[in-house]
Each structure stands twice: as C-alpha cells, then as structure tokens.
Scaffold this motif. Sequence first.
Motif, PDB file in Angstrom:
ATOM      1  N   PRO A   8       0.899  -1.214   0.067  1.00 22.27           N
ATOM      2  CA  PRO A   8       0.025   0.101   0.204  1.00 22.27           C
ATOM      3  C   PRO A   8       0.681   1.282  -0.122  1.00 22.27           C
ATOM      4  N   HIS A  10       1.363   5.238   1.154  1.00 22.34           N
ATOM      5  CA  HIS A  10       1.115   5.818   2.326  1.00 22.34           C
ATOM      6  C   HIS A  10       1.742   7.376   2.251  1.00 22.34           C
ATOM      7  N   ASN A  44      -8.663   6.322   2.445  1.00 20.46           N
ATOM      8  CA  ASN A  44      -8.726   4.822   2.094  1.00 20.46           C
ATOM      9  C   ASN A  44     -10.110   4.407   1.782  1.00 20.46           C
ATOM     10  N   GLU A  49      -7.551   0.974  -4.530  1.00 23.26           N
ATOM     11  CA  GLU A  49      -6.117   0.723  -3.820  1.00 23.26           C
ATOM     12  C   GLU A  49      -5.093   1.505  -4.572  1.00 23.26           C
TER      13      GLU A  49
END
Length: 167
Positions: A8, A10, A44, A49
């Motif tokens: 992921p 960030h 999120n 994604e």
Amino acid sequence: MPNVLLRPAHLGDLDLLRHWDEQQHVLASDPNDDWAWETELSRNPPWREQLIGEVDGRPVGFIQIIDPAEEERHYWGDASQNLRAIDIWIGEASDLNRGYGTAMMRLAIARCFAAPEVTAILIDPLASNTAAHRFYERLGFRYVERRQFGEDDCIVYRLERGEVPGV
Ligand SMILES: CC(C)(COP(=O)(O)OP(=O)(O)OC[C@H]1O[C@@H](n2cnc3c(N)ncnc32)[C@H](O)[C@@H]1OP(=O)(O)O)[C@@H](O)C(=O)NCCC(=O)NCCS
C-alpha cells in the motif's frame, strides 16, 4: 522475472510520488490529471487501492486499482458492476524496460481477479501512447474502443477473467 511486490502507498511516499509526477515519461502519459497526493494518501476509500511496486525493497512504480462503478467522480461514466480499472507508471526513466511494469501488472491482475465477483479489468492509455498499447496487449488486454475522457483521447482496453495469458 524481477523480484517485485506491491504494498500500500502511504503519506511517507508523498515526496517520491510528486517527484515521479515530474518525470517526462509520466507527464506524457497523463498530462491532465492532478492526483492530489497529500489528500488522497491520507484516505482509504473502499473502491480504491493505491500501491507501490518495489524491487528488492526499492520503490520503482505506482499502481492504482479502482472499482469504476463505485469511484466517486464517475470517471468511467455509468460503468457496470464487478469491474476493476488500473493505472500504472514506472517512476524513473532508468527503471523502464526492465520488466518491472509487466511484473507489477501481473500482480495487480491477480489481485483484481482474487475477488471472485470481478469479471474484467479496464485500462485507458492515451491513444498516442503506443508503447503502453503494446505492453497491455502482451498482457492479454484487448482493444474495446477509442474514447474521450475529458481532454484525453484514449483507447479503452479490457482483460476478461479467464483470458490471462499463462494462467
Ligand atoms: C507502460 C509502463 C508501465 C511499462 O512498464 P515497463 O516496466 O517499462 O514495462 P516492461 O519493462 O515490462 O516492458 C516494456 C518493454 O521492455 C521490454 N523488456 C522487459 N524486460 C526487459 C529486460 N529485462 N530487458 C530489456 N527489455 C525488457 C519488454 O519486452 C517491452 O518491450 P516493447 O516496448 O518492445 O514492448 C511504462 O512504460 C511507463 O511507466 N510508462 C509511462 C506511464 C504510462 O504510460 N503508463 C500507462 C498509462 S495507461
């Protein structure tokens, strides 16, 4: 095949993503979008994604996977249910043409089809981006139509579940 994984994205990736945005090959492939990283990396939503591709722990590229029917701006218009749409780029020009993009896409495709309800994946490269067309066709995507998205003249490609080469 290079040792690539997806993790992921960030807020710690903010500077890197902004730096990649300034690279000529990234700008050329997506000249009209503002990805608003600071805002977007801080949230999120369930329909999206945002992922970083890493080679041996080094970030080399970005992938976004969305559910086009649920995406807030309705970029894809009235999209059917049970689809996914992908955006991808390699960050540094020196990391192009080393197989990283193919490896990242294979992982992203597997990730999309891991959800049993997903029937197909969409991609929308610029009509001028012939290298990307070749890239997607090699991955099994098929031409659907030429379509205007805002100011962008694009080609829509689609990969059906069950038509992934080598699977
Ligand atoms: C499209 C994109 C993601 C492809 O990523 P990539 O990592 O360069 O892709 P690959 O290295 O897997 O494949 C690209 C080419 O390198 C070749 N290649 C792959 N591994 C290689 C290796 N180890 N050595 C030499 N060449 C290699 C492939 O055969 C392919 O050749 P082709 O251009 O003749 O078709 C990348 O070009 C990119 O980020 N472009 C700018 C952004 C963009 O266009 N995104 C798509 C918009 S929808």
